[in-house]
Design a protein around this motif. Sequence first.
Motif, PDB file in Angstrom:
ATOM      1  N   ALA A 140       0.825  -1.226   0.000  1.00 57.26           N
ATOM      2  CA  ALA A 140       0.000   0.000   0.000  1.00 57.26           C
ATOM      3  C   ALA A 140       0.852   1.265   0.000  1.00 57.26           C
ATOM      4  N   ALA A 141       2.129   1.114   0.280  1.00 61.44           N
ATOM      5  CA  ALA A 141       2.979   2.299   0.443  1.00 61.44           C
ATOM      6  C   ALA A 141       4.396   2.006  -0.018  1.00 61.44           C
ATOM      7  N   THR A 142       5.171   3.074  -0.140  1.00 62.91           N
ATOM      8  CA  THR A 142       6.607   2.884  -0.344  1.00 62.91           C
ATOM      9  C   THR A 142       7.332   3.444   0.874  1.00 62.91           C
ATOM     10  N   ARG A 143       8.514   2.902   1.076  1.00 62.04           N
ATOM     11  CA  ARG A 143       9.329   3.315   2.231  1.00 62.04           C
ATOM     12  C   ARG A 143      10.708   3.680   1.733  1.00 62.04           C
ATOM     13  N   LYS A 144      11.256   4.739   2.265  1.00 66.96           N
ATOM     14  CA  LYS A 144      12.634   5.091   1.949  1.00 66.96           C
ATOM     15  C   LYS A 144      13.317   5.516   3.248  1.00 66.96           C
ATOM     16  N   GLN A 145      14.563   5.099   3.413  1.00 65.18           N
ATOM     17  CA  GLN A 145      15.322   5.529   4.598  1.00 65.18           C
ATOM     18  C   GLN A 145      16.640   6.125   4.118  1.00 65.18           C
ATOM     19  N   VAL A 146      16.928   7.311   4.592  1.00 68.33           N
ATOM     20  CA  VAL A 146      18.177   7.958   4.199  1.00 68.33           C
ATOM     21  C   VAL A 146      18.966   8.372   5.429  1.00 68.33           C
ATOM     22  N   HIS A 147      20.267   8.371   5.254  1.00 67.13           N
ATOM     23  CA  HIS A 147      21.195   8.790   6.306  1.00 67.13           C
ATOM     24  C   HIS A 147      21.778  10.118   5.838  1.00 67.13           C
ATOM     25  N   ILE A 148      21.654  11.144   6.659  1.00 71.43           N
ATOM     26  CA  ILE A 148      22.155  12.467   6.262  1.00 71.43           C
ATOM     27  C   ILE A 148      23.221  12.900   7.252  1.00 71.43           C
ATOM     28  N   ARG A 149      24.415  13.129   6.717  1.00 72.69           N
ATOM     29  CA  ARG A 149      25.544  13.525   7.571  1.00 72.69           C
ATOM     30  C   ARG A 149      25.799  15.004   7.350  1.00 72.69           C
ATOM     31  N   PHE A 150      26.135  15.694   8.444  1.00 67.84           N
ATOM     32  CA  PHE A 150      26.215  17.148   8.359  1.00 67.84           C
ATOM     33  C   PHE A 150      27.627  17.674   8.070  1.00 67.84           C
ATOM     34  N   ALA A 151      28.610  16.783   7.917  1.00 71.54           N
ATOM     35  CA  ALA A 151      29.967  17.213   7.569  1.00 71.54           C
ATOM     36  C   ALA A 151      30.682  16.049   6.910  1.00 71.54           C
ATOM     37  N   ARG A 152      31.863  16.324   6.397  1.00 67.32           N
ATOM     38  CA  ARG A 152      32.589  15.344   5.602  1.00 67.32           C
ATOM     39  C   ARG A 152      33.016  14.099   6.406  1.00 67.32           C
ATOM     40  N   ASP A 153      33.489  14.322   7.648  1.00 65.44           N
ATOM     41  CA  ASP A 153      34.007  13.193   8.443  1.00 65.44           C
ATOM     42  C   ASP A 153      32.979  12.088   8.593  1.00 65.44           C
ATOM     43  N   GLU A 154      33.446  10.857   8.500  1.00 66.26           N
ATOM     44  CA  GLU A 154      32.557   9.696   8.651  1.00 66.26           C
ATOM     45  C   GLU A 154      31.794   9.732   9.976  1.00 66.26           C
ATOM     46  N   ASP A 155      32.476  10.214  11.036  1.00 67.99           N
ATOM     47  CA  ASP A 155      31.807  10.199  12.342  1.00 67.99           C
ATOM     48  C   ASP A 155      31.169  11.545  12.700  1.00 67.99           C
ATOM     49  N   ALA A 156      30.956  12.397  11.703  1.00 72.08           N
ATOM     50  CA  ALA A 156      30.282  13.687  11.961  1.00 72.08           C
ATOM     51  C   ALA A 156      28.817  13.429  12.338  1.00 72.08           C
ATOM     52  N   PRO A 157      28.177  14.361  13.056  1.00 72.14           N
ATOM     53  CA  PRO A 157      26.771  14.172  13.422  1.00 72.14           C
ATOM     54  C   PRO A 157      25.896  13.929  12.195  1.00 72.14           C
ATOM     55  N   SER A 158      24.854  13.141  12.417  1.00 75.56           N
ATOM     56  CA  SER A 158      24.028  12.718  11.288  1.00 75.56           C
ATOM     57  C   SER A 158      22.614  12.423  11.781  1.00 75.56           C
ATOM     58  N   MET A 159      21.709  12.227  10.843  1.00 78.38           N
ATOM     59  CA  MET A 159      20.363  11.771  11.234  1.00 78.38           C
ATOM     60  C   MET A 159      19.842  10.806  10.174  1.00 78.38           C
ATOM     61  N   ASP A 160      18.967   9.913  10.619  1.00 73.72           N
ATOM     62  CA  ASP A 160      18.317   8.989   9.693  1.00 73.72           C
ATOM     63  C   ASP A 160      16.860   9.412   9.530  1.00 73.72           C
ATOM     64  N   ILE A 161      16.436   9.562   8.288  1.00 71.17           N
ATOM     65  CA  ILE A 161      15.023   9.893   8.041  1.00 71.17           C
ATOM     66  C   ILE A 161      14.321   8.644   7.541  1.00 71.17           C
ATOM     67  N   LEU A 162      13.200   8.337   8.167  1.00 68.91           N
ATOM     68  CA  LEU A 162      12.324   7.266   7.696  1.00 68.91           C
ATOM     69  C   LEU A 162      11.141   7.935   7.012  1.00 68.91           C
ATOM     70  N   LEU A 163      10.912   7.579   5.758  1.00 72.31           N
ATOM     71  CA  LEU A 163       9.849   8.233   4.971  1.00 72.31           C
ATOM     72  C   LEU A 163       8.919   7.184   4.400  1.00 72.31           C
ATOM     73  N   TYR A 164       7.645   7.302   4.692  1.00 72.57           N
ATOM     74  CA  TYR A 164       6.616   6.482   4.046  1.00 72.57           C
ATOM     75  C   TYR A 164       5.809   7.369   3.118  1.00 72.57           C
ATOM     76  N   LEU A 165       5.476   6.839   1.942  1.00 68.07           N
ATOM     77  CA  LEU A 165       4.668   7.607   0.989  1.00 68.07           C
ATOM     78  C   LEU A 165       3.560   6.729   0.433  1.00 68.07           C
ATOM     79  N   PRO A 166       2.435   7.342   0.033  1.00 61.45           N
ATOM     80  CA  PRO A 166       1.418   6.554  -0.666  1.00 61.45           C
ATOM     81  C   PRO A 166       2.047   5.955  -1.922  1.00 61.45           C
ATOM     82  N   LYS A 167       1.542   4.814  -2.360  1.00 59.83           N
ATOM     83  CA  LYS A 167       2.235   4.110  -3.457  1.00 59.83           C
ATOM     84  C   LYS A 167       2.080   4.802  -4.812  1.00 59.83           C
ATOM     85  N   GLU A 168       1.076   5.677  -4.952  1.00 59.04           N
ATOM     86  CA  GLU A 168       0.868   6.366  -6.230  1.00 59.04           C
ATOM     87  C   GLU A 168       2.095   7.200  -6.575  1.00 59.04           C
ATOM     88  N   PRO A 169       2.429   7.290  -7.863  1.00 57.67           N
ATOM     89  CA  PRO A 169       3.601   8.104  -8.218  1.00 57.67           C
ATOM     90  C   PRO A 169       3.315   9.596  -8.017  1.00 57.67           C
TER      91      PRO A 169
END
Length: 425
Positions: A102-131
């Motif tokens: 019934a839906a699509t799901r996408k998860q992205v990791h967003i880092r706020f600086a170049r370093d691998e261990d820089a602060p970051s957040m994960d967004i969980l996104l659900y959307l209706p399946k219609e394009p």
Amino acid sequence: MSCTVLPLETSRWWRPLMLWAGLSSTATSQANYDEAKVPAFELPELLRFADGTAIEDADDWRTKRRGEVLALFEEHVYGRMPEPPPSLRIREIEAGSAFDGAATRKQVHIRFARDEDAPSMDILLYLPKEPGAHPVFLALNFYGNPSITSDPAVVASPQLTLDRPRFKRAQRERGFRAHRWPIERILARGYGLATIYCGDLDPDFDDGFQNGVHPLFYEDGQTKPKPDEWGTIGAWAWGLSRALDWFALEPTVDHERVAVLGHSRLGKTALWAGACDERFALTISNNSGCGGAALSRRAFGETVARINKVFPHWFCDNFNRYSGDETALPVDQHMLLALVAPRPVYVASATKDRWADPRGEFLALKHASPVYELLGVEGLTVQAMPNADEPVTGAMGYHLRTGKHDLTDWDWERYLDFADRHLVD
Ligand code: GTR
């Protein structure tokens, strides 16, 4: 035989719960819940410039007064936020179909600086399946992304704070907080839902700002935010804006139709985010109380002194000046709601949530109304506080739900109706 009835706040069984919520029995028993004892107060003028001259038209508000009010909140309440980082490093974690297709799901990791261990957040996104590009509700969560649904594909929030039993339970039990997130209903109504664990941006405890996003922005030698720089609520709100930055690049999200929503401390945050970032099309505060929608000067339920003592990290240091001295504040929370104008704003209270001062939340909305009217939008459509469970609609929405401090399906239905009215052509 006489019997003493202890107020609920001081009876023993209740104490562990209150401690979890950051309250002590002394705090709540000292709190004022008597309307007759609300101090007499005068609210700071919204429609006058700092020099005292009257605001005459919408242009005066847009070009100058709005900026003055925003600067007062930055300096005295939430602290200044830094500019967005020069670039966001966005990595897709996974994408797939959800809820039986019934839906699509996408998860992205967003880092706020170049370093691998820089602060970051994960967004969980659900959307209706219609394009197509969908309108979206964006809300932070308290217990990690897997806490909002039993969907096994949701990745764990690595920053999840584990210092309290509830967090440990959240780690063990997927969907631990699913009752607050009617995802399938939201999707069926044509909206997407995006969420981020607030602790990704800044864990919710006072560690002198050594964790979370703050250190990324310290100048050389700086070890904590300056007295007029952001606290935790500022960091959370800043993260919500970074989610919007990503939405602007993401073709499945209509970034011009994003509603920012939050419950309780995250409701305070949604209001601050909606006030600061005019890209949010709609702002919803659920039971946000002190430092959110409630007028501070009423000192009903939670007070500025109490919130600064129990949650010293939420606001900027300057806010401590107003502990026990609310009348000295150059702003009150009606001015925060006015910063959202002319974009739609919804404030919701609950009858049993006296700690958050439902009447103070309603009055703040009422006193923000002149700014909506100045900007050519219908203000609050009622003068008196409505009865419980009778929502007020218009550009300024309000309801007082029967029940406790919570975010329920009934609340969500009101927000979906409100979004239909304002985000759907
Ligand atoms: C309480 C706090 C409130 C509210 C609430 C929550 O302990 O006093 O301001 O934010 O927590 O976020 O659940």
